[in-house]
Design a protein around this motif. Structure first.
Motif, PDB file in Angstrom:
ATOM      1  N   LYS A 192       0.667  -1.129  -0.097  1.00 13.30           N
ATOM      2  CA  LYS A 192      -0.070  -0.149  -0.014  1.00 13.30           C
ATOM      3  C   LYS A 192       0.938   1.292   0.065  1.00 13.30           C
ATOM      4  N   ARG A 202     -10.801  10.053   1.443  1.00 12.75           N
ATOM      5  CA  ARG A 202     -10.653  10.515   2.849  1.00 12.75           C
ATOM      6  C   ARG A 202     -11.697  11.704   2.985  1.00 12.75           C
ATOM      7  N   ARG A 214       0.790  10.449   5.543  1.00 16.46           N
ATOM      8  CA  ARG A 214       1.248   9.027   5.958  1.00 16.46           C
ATOM      9  C   ARG A 214       2.251   8.306   5.302  1.00 16.46           C
ATOM     10  N   LYS A 245      -2.020  -1.610  -3.737  1.00 13.94           N
ATOM     11  CA  LYS A 245      -2.970  -0.449  -3.850  1.00 13.94           C
ATOM     12  C   LYS A 245      -2.079   0.868  -3.898  1.00 13.94           C
ATOM     13  N   SER A 271     -10.129   5.257  -4.782  1.00 12.87           N
ATOM     14  CA  SER A 271     -11.028   6.225  -5.035  1.00 12.87           C
ATOM     15  C   SER A 271     -10.707   7.237  -6.124  1.00 12.87           C
ATOM     16  N   TYR A 310     -14.941   0.325  -7.014  1.00 11.64           N
ATOM     17  CA  TYR A 310     -16.008   1.156  -6.742  1.00 11.64           C
ATOM     18  C   TYR A 310     -17.144   0.953  -8.053  1.00 11.64           C
TER      19      TYR A 310
HETATM   20  C1  PBG Z   1      -7.810   3.701   5.649  1.00  8.11           C
HETATM   21  C2  PBG Z   1      -7.941   3.610   4.079  1.00  8.11           C
HETATM   22  C3  PBG Z   1      -7.578   4.254   3.009  1.00  8.11           C
HETATM   23  C4  PBG Z   1      -7.930   3.635   1.925  1.00  8.11           C
HETATM   24  C5  PBG Z   1      -8.413   2.450   2.069  1.00  8.11           C
HETATM   25  N1  PBG Z   1      -8.292   2.102   3.559  1.00  8.11           N
HETATM   26  C6  PBG Z   1      -7.153   5.768   2.930  1.00  8.11           C
HETATM   27  C7  PBG Z   1      -5.838   6.117   3.390  1.00  8.11           C
HETATM   28  O1  PBG Z   1      -4.929   5.253   3.550  1.00  8.11           O
HETATM   29  O2  PBG Z   1      -5.552   7.080   3.317  1.00  8.11           O
HETATM   30  C8  PBG Z   1      -8.042   4.260   0.438  1.00  8.11           C
HETATM   31  C9  PBG Z   1      -9.093   3.604  -0.322  1.00  8.11           C
HETATM   32  C10 PBG Z   1      -9.429   4.353  -1.537  1.00  8.11           C
HETATM   33  O3  PBG Z   1      -8.877   5.471  -1.975  1.00  8.11           O
HETATM   34  O4  PBG Z   1     -10.189   4.078  -2.191  1.00  8.11           O
HETATM   35  N2  PBG Z   1      -6.377   3.494   6.022  1.00  8.11           N
END
Ligand code: PBG
Length: 322
Positions: A192, A202, A214, A245, A271, A310
């Protein structure tokens, strides 16, 4: 000339006969946002077509998703209360725990996955417990284990830790095994990356960090070898599914993960990927159906078994009618 490659792409029947890669609704996982304390679906403005759903609408969604043949639901919760201990994340009556029970009641055979991360449960929006300005890895692990356990007890089939703390998979696996939940699987957000593609999420999950970013816990997107080490570590710690991801911009990593392991590989079309396609399609600049089917095929071609998207409902409708 003996080899004429065009021979087998002369018409759609021949092309179909020799097609190497296929996408089915059962390969898709549909992420949903569930919000506690509301009665109507709330549109997510940056993700047209997606909603924060109230618990009382979940049976409808679950039946629709099952009817389309989609492989699984992935549940994200928006609790009505946030606190520094993220206490509602492991509450047996928390939003996700209620959501799991609601979905299982409506569709007992639909696979239910849950996101395991504390960012939506604490005011500061980071994915772990704070110690000053630092995210405290080892103080976060028991919280993630407790959250995963309560999801498993509520009936989740798969828990998906996304907070990117070291040893999160092992901590959760040990807790599940110790508590007699040996059959609950873990889908590890292994590769990730720290990404601007998460922007719309978010807003959707109300989980933006209130300071900083992050980057101290999610991967640097320039580092595929580092991501490979985490994939290997998650395999060691007992992951049942590995995830990469974001998706589209990281197909090289999907391919590496495929070559590294025989575990199922999931790719997450996040997203920002969804919103980019929607925005261009709304303007008439892209053909949404064609773009979605092409990108889903690209994920499968790179080696993903599963795609979290999605677009799952729309894509399944198109696939079922083709
Ligand atoms: C939470 C999380 C996130 C996503 C999935 N779990 C956001 C992030 O890490 O800031 C992102 C999913 C998406 O953008 O569709 N930790």
């Amino acid at each position: 000339m003996s080899s004429r490659l065009r021979r087998m792409r002369r018409n759609e029947s021949l092309r179909k006969l020799v097609r190497e890669t296929h996408v089915q609704p059962s390969d898709l996982i549909y992420p949903i946002f569930v919000r506690e304390g509301q009665t109507e679906p709330e549109p997510i403005l940056s993700m047209p077509g997606q909603y924060r759903l109230p618990i009382n609408r979940l049976s409808e969604t679950a039946k629709e998703v099952e009817g389309l043949g989609i492989g699984a639901l992935l549940i994200f919760g928006l609790p009505s209360r946030k606190d520094d201990g993220a206490t509602s994340c492991y509450d047996p009556n928390g939003v996700v725990q209620q959501a799991i029970r609601e979905v299982k009641k409506a569709t007992p055979n639909l696979v239910v996955m849950t996101d395991v991360c504390v960012c939506a449960y604490m005011g500061h929006g980071h994915c772990g417990v704070l110690n000053g300005q630092e995210i405290d890895n080892d103080a976060t692990l028991p919280l993630l284990a407790r959250m995963a356990l309560s999801h498993a007890r509520a009936g989740a089939d798969v828990v998906a830790p996304s907070s990117m703390m070291d040893e999160q998979v092992g901590a959760i696996r040990t807790a599940l095994d110790t508590e007699g939940l040996k059959d609950t699987a873990v889908m590890a957000y292994s590769a990730k990356f720290s990404s601007a593609f998460y922007g719309p999420f978010r807003e959707a999950a109300d989980s933006a960090p209130s300071f900083g970013d992050r980057a101290s816990y999610q991967h640097d997107y320039a580092n595929p070898r580092h991501a490979r080490r985490e994939l290997l570590q998650d395999i060691e710690e007992g992951a049942d599914i590995l995830m990469v991801k974001p998706g589209l911009a990281y197909l090289d990593v999907v391919l590496r993960a495929r070559e590294l392991s025989d575990l199922p590989i999931a790719a997450y079309a996040v997203s920002g990927e969804y919103s980019m396609i929607k925005a261009a399609a709304e303007r008439g600049w892209l053909d949404e159906k064609k773009i979605v089917l092409e990108t889903l095929t690209a994920f499968r071609r790179a080696g993903a078994d599963l795609i979290i998207t999605y677009h799952a409902k729309e894509a399944s409708t198109w696939l079922n009618n083709s």
